[in-house]
Design a protein around this motif. Structure first.
Motif: not given
Length: 486
Positions: A130-137, A139-141, A148-155, A483-485
């Protein structure tokens, strides 16, 4: 990653540059008293307070909203304060510097990249996937990648892994019980249908692995290199695929001197298309450097589109180019400029469709003197020829479909979650251990302990995905890319 995982940390959480709103985020244990002193008033939990942001001398630096989120019900699991003001870089820096000065007594320091999300992981607010999905969301292009990144972040991905892990744990418990009480002489495999249960788990894992590979393609895309002689239409094809003029096109051979990279999307899949300098013998120093860079790009390609002029499909120099293409890389032979063929002349017959790869014969005696060998070994060609016109668009839909097939993407499919290379590797490792366990299942009298060991290793491989078994070095690599922050 940081001096201490308990130090209060602060960072500007919005992107660099000017904006309507800028956010400064602070996280740490027991921040309520410090936040109240900073803001000059008590802050209700999860309530927006409009107030001036003043420094220690009483000067108003900005005005905006202050929001306080007491831990553990916050993003990081610690107390979190967010100051939302105007988005100018200068004003944000002034507020940030004042906060650091006033936070020196409690050890407040600047956050490192990804440190807020790392704390969310360490405080069990998120698992590692889920933590990796934060960065993927972030950076999603494409819309598909963001969904799909949101689905990962949601678990969704983590739930699949946890369910698989639980089934393996249940099987391990039965094995371990049998090993602990051998005097009961339980025929474990037969009584508990262990082999059948293992087969069912393996089938489920295979499905997760297929979906993960789709998610990996959706996240990372495909690195496609356009290669061929000068003036065969590489730049025209890049422009046609991109839908805009990103490369210069002229009738003059050697116009492209250096690589041009453009990202496009096909059904949401990112494709990184690289236009390269034409491959030929030349005395031009600048062009020779461009050709050397072209071979370097070809060596890194995941797919090579070997463009040829449809009017000269048997040019000996093309055979020489094919001979040097890297072994193991899918190559599509693309006959361009079909629109320029004489209408009365028959078009070159395409090779049988399919993507099975065959060895390409070396150059004939009529071939020109060889170009400098890039050291890539003998090339491979795909048993397929595509006929297109980059100028008119004929055949481009077929080309797009072939690229998706090579990427392993099923048309119309969409991964319910994104995956990374490490996720796929972990699933493949788990699959390999389950396969070994299945082999041991046929010899339970001799190696039941080996059966149990393979189940344990498979379970550990799955747990690496969600972070239950993860090295500190890996965590540093993962979160330093944020990213920072965040």
């Amino acid at each position: 990653m940081s001096a201490s995982s308990t130090d209060p940390i602060i960072a500007i959480a919005t992107a660099p540059g000017r904006g309507g709103i800028g956010v400064i985020r602070v996280s740490g244990p027991d921040l309520s008293a410090w936040a109240e002193a900073l803001c000059g008033q008590a802050l209700r939990a999860r309530h927006a307070h409009y107030l001036p942001f003043r420094n220690q001398q009483g000067e108003t630096l900005d005005e905006g909203l202050a929001l306080f989120f007491p831990g553990p019900h916050s993003y990081t699991g610690e107390d979190v304060l967010e100051l939302q003001g105007h988005g100018g870089p200068a004003v944000l820096r002034r507020v940030l510097e004042d906060c650091l000065a006033r936070g020196a007594a409690i050890g407040l320091r600047l956050a490192q990249p990804g440190e807020f999300t790392q704390r969310a992981f360490l405080n069990e607010r998120l698992d590692l996937a889920q933590a990796e999905a934060v960065a993927d969301l972030i950076e999603a292009s494409s819309t598909a990648a963001a969904r799909s990144a949101m689905a990962s972040l949601s678990g969704a991905f983590s739930a699949e892994i946890d369910a698989l892990s639980e089934r393996i744990v249940q099987l391990r418990m039965l094995v371990e019980a049998t090993l602990d009480f051998p005097e009961e002489e339980i025929d474990f495999l037969e009584k508990y249908q262990a082999a059948e249960r293992l087969d069912a788990v393996t089938a489920t894992l295979d499905g997760v692995l297929r979906t993960a590979r789709q998610g990996l393609v959706l996240r990372e895309g495909l690195h496609v290199v356009l290669a061929g002689q000068p003036n065969v239409g590489k730049s025209s094809l890049l422009n046609a695929l991109a839908g805009e003029d990103v490369a210069i096109v002229t009738p003059i051979a050697g116009t492209t001197r250096d690589r041009v990279i453009q990202q496009i999307h096909i059904e949401g899949i990112p494709l990184h298309i690289v236009d390269t300098a034409g491959l030929r013998e030349t005395e031009d120093t600048v062009e020779r450097i461009g050709i050397e860079r072209s071979w370097a790009e070809i060596a890194r390609a995941q797919v090579i589109l070997h463009l040829q002029d449809a009017r000269h499909p048997d040019d000996p120099l093309d055979a020489e180019i094919v001979r040097r293409l890297p072994a193991g890389t899918p190559v599509l032979r693309v006959l361009n400029k079909m629109d320029l063929l004489d209408a009365a002349a028959p078009a070159p017959a395409p090779a049988p469709c399919g993507l099975s790869m065959v060895k390409k014969a070396g150059p004939t005696a009529a071939a020109p003197a060889p170009m400098p060998d890039p050291g890539l070994g003998s090339g491979l060609a795909v048993d397929e020829t595509l006929q297109i016109s980059a100028r008119t668009g004929v055949g481009l839909d077929t080309l797009r479909a072939r690229l998706l097939r090579i990427a392993g993407w099923t048309p119309g499919a969409e991964s319910p979650w994104l995956a990374r290379e490490r996720h796929v590797r972990a699933l493949e490792d788990a699959r390999a251990h389950l396969a070994l366990a299945r082999e041991h299942a046929a010899h339970s009298d001799q190696v039941l302990d080996l059966f149990a060991e393979e189940l344990r290793l498979a379970h550990e491989s799955l747990c690496e995905i969600t972070g239950q078994f993860t090295s500190d070095d890996l965590l540093g690599v993962i979160f330093s890319s944020f990213c920072i922050g965040k």
